[in-house]
Design a protein around this motif. Structure first.
Motif, PDB file in Angstrom:
ATOM      1  N   ASN A   1       0.828  -1.208   0.000  1.00 29.15           N
ATOM      2  CA  ASN A   1       0.000   0.000   0.000  1.00 29.15           C
ATOM      3  C   ASN A   1       0.863   1.260   0.000  1.00 29.15           C
ATOM      4  O   ASN A   1       0.550   2.245  -0.680  1.00 29.15           O
ATOM      5  CB  ASN A   1      -0.917   0.014   1.224  1.00 29.15           C
ATOM      6  N   LEU A   2       1.964   1.220   0.745  1.00 30.98           N
ATOM      7  CA  LEU A   2       2.851   2.382   0.852  1.00 30.98           C
ATOM      8  C   LEU A   2       3.513   2.688  -0.483  1.00 30.98           C
ATOM      9  O   LEU A   2       3.520   3.839  -0.941  1.00 30.98           O
ATOM     10  CB  LEU A   2       3.912   2.115   1.928  1.00 30.98           C
ATOM     11  N   PHE A   3       4.044   1.656  -1.139  1.00 28.13           N
ATOM     12  CA  PHE A   3       4.694   1.880  -2.437  1.00 28.13           C
ATOM     13  C   PHE A   3       3.646   2.146  -3.527  1.00 28.13           C
ATOM     14  O   PHE A   3       3.928   2.874  -4.486  1.00 28.13           O
ATOM     15  CB  PHE A   3       5.573   0.685  -2.806  1.00 28.13           C
ATOM     16  N   GLY A   4       2.454   1.562  -3.380  1.00 26.07           N
ATOM     17  CA  GLY A   4       1.385   1.858  -4.328  1.00 26.07           C
ATOM     18  C   GLY A   4       1.002   3.322  -4.286  1.00 26.07           C
ATOM     19  O   GLY A   4       0.750   3.954  -5.324  1.00 26.07           O
ATOM     20  N   MET A   5       0.961   3.903  -3.092  1.00 25.40           N
ATOM     21  CA  MET A   5       0.652   5.321  -2.924  1.00 25.40           C
ATOM     22  C   MET A   5       1.741   6.217  -3.512  1.00 25.40           C
ATOM     23  O   MET A   5       1.481   7.368  -3.871  1.00 25.40           O
ATOM     24  CB  MET A   5       0.487   5.652  -1.438  1.00 25.40           C
ATOM     25  N   SER A   6       2.950   5.703  -3.606  1.00 28.65           N
ATOM     26  CA  SER A   6       4.091   6.522  -4.043  1.00 28.65           C
ATOM     27  C   SER A   6       4.339   6.445  -5.552  1.00 28.65           C
ATOM     28  O   SER A   6       5.294   7.049  -6.051  1.00 28.65           O
ATOM     29  CB  SER A   6       5.362   6.088  -3.308  1.00 28.65           C
ATOM     30  N   THR A   7       3.490   5.713  -6.292  1.00 35.83           N
ATOM     31  CA  THR A   7       3.780   5.479  -7.710  1.00 35.83           C
ATOM     32  C   THR A   7       3.858   6.768  -8.529  1.00 35.83           C
ATOM     33  O   THR A   7       4.682   6.876  -9.437  1.00 35.83           O
ATOM     34  CB  THR A   7       2.717   4.540  -8.332  1.00 35.83           C
ATOM     35  N   PHE A   8       3.009   7.759  -8.222  1.00 31.79           N
ATOM     36  CA  PHE A   8       3.077   9.014  -8.962  1.00 31.79           C
ATOM     37  C   PHE A   8       4.377   9.736  -8.687  1.00 31.79           C
ATOM     38  O   PHE A   8       4.973  10.339  -9.588  1.00 31.79           O
ATOM     39  CB  PHE A   8       1.885   9.909  -8.631  1.00 31.79           C
ATOM     40  N   GLY A   9       4.822   9.698  -7.434  1.00 31.13           N
ATOM     41  CA  GLY A   9       6.104  10.312  -7.086  1.00 31.13           C
ATOM     42  C   GLY A   9       7.259   9.635  -7.798  1.00 31.13           C
ATOM     43  O   GLY A   9       8.224  10.297  -8.219  1.00 31.13           O
ATOM     44  N   ILE A  10       7.183   8.310  -7.944  1.00 30.45           N
ATOM     45  CA  ILE A  10       8.212   7.571  -8.671  1.00 30.45           C
ATOM     46  C   ILE A  10       8.264   8.049 -10.116  1.00 30.45           C
ATOM     47  O   ILE A  10       9.346   8.272 -10.673  1.00 30.45           O
ATOM     48  CB  ILE A  10       7.930   6.054  -8.606  1.00 30.45           C
ATOM     49  N   TYR A  11       7.091   8.219 -10.713  1.00 30.00           N
ATOM     50  CA  TYR A  11       7.034   8.724 -12.086  1.00 30.00           C
ATOM     51  C   TYR A  11       7.639  10.126 -12.169  1.00 30.00           C
ATOM     52  O   TYR A  11       8.467  10.414 -13.052  1.00 30.00           O
ATOM     53  CB  TYR A  11       5.583   8.748 -12.573  1.00 30.00           C
ATOM     54  N   LEU A  12       7.251  11.019 -11.257  1.00 29.12           N
ATOM     55  CA  LEU A  12       7.728  12.405 -11.287  1.00 29.12           C
ATOM     56  C   LEU A  12       9.238  12.485 -11.095  1.00 29.12           C
ATOM     57  O   LEU A  12       9.917  13.293 -11.734  1.00 29.12           O
ATOM     58  CB  LEU A  12       7.020  13.219 -10.194  1.00 29.12           C
ATOM     59  N   PHE A  13       9.768  11.648 -10.210  1.00 26.52           N
ATOM     60  CA  PHE A  13      11.212  11.651  -9.916  1.00 26.52           C
ATOM     61  C   PHE A  13      11.989  11.177 -11.133  1.00 26.52           C
ATOM     62  O   PHE A  13      12.858  11.889 -11.644  1.00 26.52           O
ATOM     63  CB  PHE A  13      11.472  10.744  -8.704  1.00 26.52           C
ATOM     64  N   HIS A  14      11.706   9.969 -11.607  1.00 25.41           N
ATOM     65  CA  HIS A  14      12.580   9.390 -12.639  1.00 25.41           C
ATOM     66  C   HIS A  14      12.342   9.995 -14.020  1.00 25.41           C
ATOM     67  O   HIS A  14      13.180   9.850 -14.916  1.00 25.41           O
ATOM     68  CB  HIS A  14      12.422   7.864 -12.673  1.00 25.41           C
ATOM     69  N   GLU A  15      11.209  10.735 -14.190  1.00 23.42           N
ATOM     70  CA  GLU A  15      10.943  11.378 -15.476  1.00 23.42           C
ATOM     71  C   GLU A  15      11.211  12.884 -15.442  1.00 23.42           C
ATOM     72  O   GLU A  15      10.888  13.574 -16.410  1.00 23.42           O
ATOM     73  CB  GLU A  15       9.495  11.139 -15.893  1.00 23.42           C
ATOM     74  N   ASN A  16      11.808  13.402 -14.368  1.00 22.67           N
ATOM     75  CA  ASN A  16      12.145  14.823 -14.335  1.00 22.67           C
ATOM     76  C   ASN A  16      13.099  15.150 -15.483  1.00 22.67           C
ATOM     77  O   ASN A  16      14.119  14.485 -15.660  1.00 22.67           O
ATOM     78  CB  ASN A  16      12.783  15.184 -13.001  1.00 22.67           C
ATOM     79  N   TYR A  17      12.751  16.169 -16.270  1.00 20.84           N
ATOM     80  CA  TYR A  17      13.497  16.406 -17.511  1.00 20.84           C
ATOM     81  C   TYR A  17      14.933  16.884 -17.259  1.00 20.84           C
ATOM     82  O   TYR A  17      15.828  16.672 -18.084  1.00 20.84           O
ATOM     83  CB  TYR A  17      12.746  17.386 -18.413  1.00 20.84           C
ATOM     84  N   HIS A  18      15.188  17.540 -16.098  1.00 16.30           N
ATOM     85  CA  HIS A  18      16.572  17.906 -15.765  1.00 16.30           C
ATOM     86  C   HIS A  18      17.407  16.642 -15.571  1.00 16.30           C
ATOM     87  O   HIS A  18      18.517  16.515 -16.100  1.00 16.30           O
ATOM     88  CB  HIS A  18      16.617  18.736 -14.477  1.00 16.30           C
ATOM     89  N   PHE A  19      16.864  15.720 -14.795  1.00 16.93           N
ATOM     90  CA  PHE A  19      17.555  14.476 -14.469  1.00 16.93           C
ATOM     91  C   PHE A  19      17.654  13.572 -15.681  1.00 16.93           C
ATOM     92  O   PHE A  19      18.687  12.954 -15.945  1.00 16.93           O
ATOM     93  CB  PHE A  19      16.797  13.787 -13.329  1.00 16.93           C
ATOM     94  N   ARG A  20      16.552  13.516 -16.454  1.00 21.86           N
ATOM     95  CA  ARG A  20      16.475  12.598 -17.586  1.00 21.86           C
ATOM     96  C   ARG A  20      17.211  13.116 -18.824  1.00 21.86           C
ATOM     97  O   ARG A  20      17.949  12.359 -19.473  1.00 21.86           O
ATOM     98  CB  ARG A  20      15.000  12.358 -17.939  1.00 21.86           C
ATOM     99  N   ASP A  21      17.000  14.400 -19.166  1.00 20.35           N
ATOM    100  CA  ASP A  21      17.542  14.944 -20.417  1.00 20.35           C
ATOM    101  C   ASP A  21      18.833  15.734 -20.223  1.00 20.35           C
ATOM    102  O   ASP A  21      19.807  15.522 -20.941  1.00 20.35           O
ATOM    103  CB  ASP A  21      16.500  15.840 -21.088  1.00 20.35           C
ATOM    104  N   ASP A  22      18.835  16.668 -19.246  1.00 25.90           N
ATOM    105  CA  ASP A  22      20.028  17.498 -19.051  1.00 25.90           C
ATOM    106  C   ASP A  22      21.211  16.665 -18.561  1.00 25.90           C
ATOM    107  O   ASP A  22      22.326  16.808 -19.050  1.00 25.90           O
ATOM    108  CB  ASP A  22      19.735  18.634 -18.063  1.00 25.90           C
ATOM    109  N   TYR A  23      20.939  15.812 -17.582  1.00 27.40           N
ATOM    110  CA  TYR A  23      22.022  14.961 -17.076  1.00 27.40           C
ATOM    111  C   TYR A  23      22.078  13.626 -17.811  1.00 27.40           C
ATOM    112  O   TYR A  23      23.157  13.031 -17.951  1.00 27.40           O
ATOM    113  CB  TYR A  23      21.833  14.711 -15.582  1.00 27.40           C
TER     114      TYR A  23
END
Length: 376
Positions: A265-287
């Motif tokens: 339940n805890l990790f299920g609640m965090s799925t949107f945050g996981i998406y936002l973190f690993h798809e951040n364009y600074h982290f994904r594209d710039d770096y």
């Protein structure tokens, strides 16, 4: 109360999306023609999971919200997550990655949902805001009208693109993509759809078979088009096979019997945050962390590609998930304080009034249907 089986489905959905991003942003999909046959299957299996994962979120949303009260808290929580990760990575980008000639993109990052970097989150928030109006319309429909609506959407999207080469879409756009699965999820909830009853595991078996067929069709695209006249690989988003996978997968998890597990339940609640973190364009594209940290471009023809994918995806899932759980705990007090404001409560009340009459009408319809069945 959270259902662990649905939270587990959210976890599966976000893992499918991370697998797809591995192949897309990591560069493997661009090299797929050079890969060995086994790796072609692995690359396409992972790459095709992105749309399946995002569409699963759409069907979950419809299932959970069609008879639920509107809560602005859902949207506020997403906005807080989006803004936090965007500003954090903006600061890191300015300190570590930015070249002297580049300007600060703080305004862009503050209003990141108004840009395309987070197309999925932006669409999800937009649909969530519209749920009182959407639900009001859906709850006015009879069962037959509901079926006609779903069939009409499929006829001019999935069926059109699967069987007619080069055909154009009558309906398209990110919001419509998610909306049609919201409608399917709402139908399943309202009419408690159970195709195989207690033999629900058949949904899973059929889903895997259809998924495997879709992957084979992408690997051997020319054979399917010339000999079977199936244009499965022509459109990754609109395909009757993708929709079948999503619906079958959801029906399996809907009936899955599970104990209430707090960790899921805890990790299920965090799925949107996981998406936002690993798809951040600074982290994904710039770096470009896929290349600079995980070296995904070096493994597309590696015999142990499958192992590298599993390790990389699970690392991203757990690291981002733990970070999001911590962030959510820190900011929960602020969100709870906002929710106590009288203006927020009034807004929720007004939004809920939009679909209140429709809920009562649908309940009366179900009651009269039950009375008819009992009398028969």
């Amino acid at each position: 109360k959270r259902s662990t089986n649905i939270e587990l489905l959210k976890i599966v959905s976000i893992i499918l999306m991370i697998c797809s991003h591995y192949m897309n942003h990591g560069g493997a999909i661009k090299q797929v023609k050079k890969a060995s046959l086994i790796n072609k299957y692995i690359i396409w299996f992972c790459y095709l999971g992105g749309n399946i994962g995002s569409h699963l979120f759409g069907i979950i949303l419809g299932f959970l919200l069609v008879k639920s009260k509107f809560k602005i808290k859902r949207i506020i929580k997403i906005y807080f997550g989006v803004t936090f990760w965007s500003i954090l990575f903006n600061i890191i980008w300015n300190l570590k990655w930015k070249s002297p000639e580049e300007g600060n993109r703080i305004t862009h990052d503050l209003f990141i949902l108004h840009f395309y970097e987070y197309w999925f989150t932006r669409t999800y928030v937009g649909l969530t805001m519209l749920t009182p109006l959407v639900n009001r319309g859906l709850l006015q429909l009879t069962k037959f009208q509901f079926i006609c609506l779903i069939f009409g959407m499929e006829l001019f999207t999935d069926l059109n693109k699967t069987f007619i080469k080069g055909s154009s879409l009558m309906f398209d756009g990110d919001l419509f993509r998610l909306l049609r699965f919201y409608i399917i999820g709402a139908y399943i909830k309202l009419y408690d759809v159970k195709v195989f009853g207690r033999f629900y595991f058949i949904h899973f078996i059929l889903g895997i078979i259809v998924y495997a067929l879709k992957v084979v069709a992408y690997v051997h695209n020319e054979f399917f088009e010339k000999n079977l006249k199936l244009y499965i690989a022509e459109n990754r988003v609109y395909s009757i096979f993708s929709t079948l996978i999503v619906v079958l997968g959801f029906l399996f998890f809907k009936e899955l019997k599970m104990k209430n597990l707090k960790i899921i339940n805890l990790f299920g609640m965090s799925t949107f945050g996981i998406y936002l973190f690993h798809e951040n364009y600074h982290f994904r594209d710039d770096y470009n962390y896929w290349i600079n940290i995980f070296h995904t471009d070096e493994h597309y023809n590696d015999k142990k590609l499958w192992l590298h994918v599993i390790i990389t995806v699970l690392l991203i899932f757990f690291c981002c998930g733990i970070a999001e759980i911590i962030r959510d705990k820190i900011f929960s007090f602020l969100i709870n304080w906002i929710m106590k404001l009288s203006c927020i409560k009034k807004f929720d009340e007004k939004m809920n009034k939009i679909q209140l009459d429709s809920n009562e009408k649908k309940e009366n319809e179900f009651n009269s249907l039950n009375l008819t069945l009992k009398s028969e």
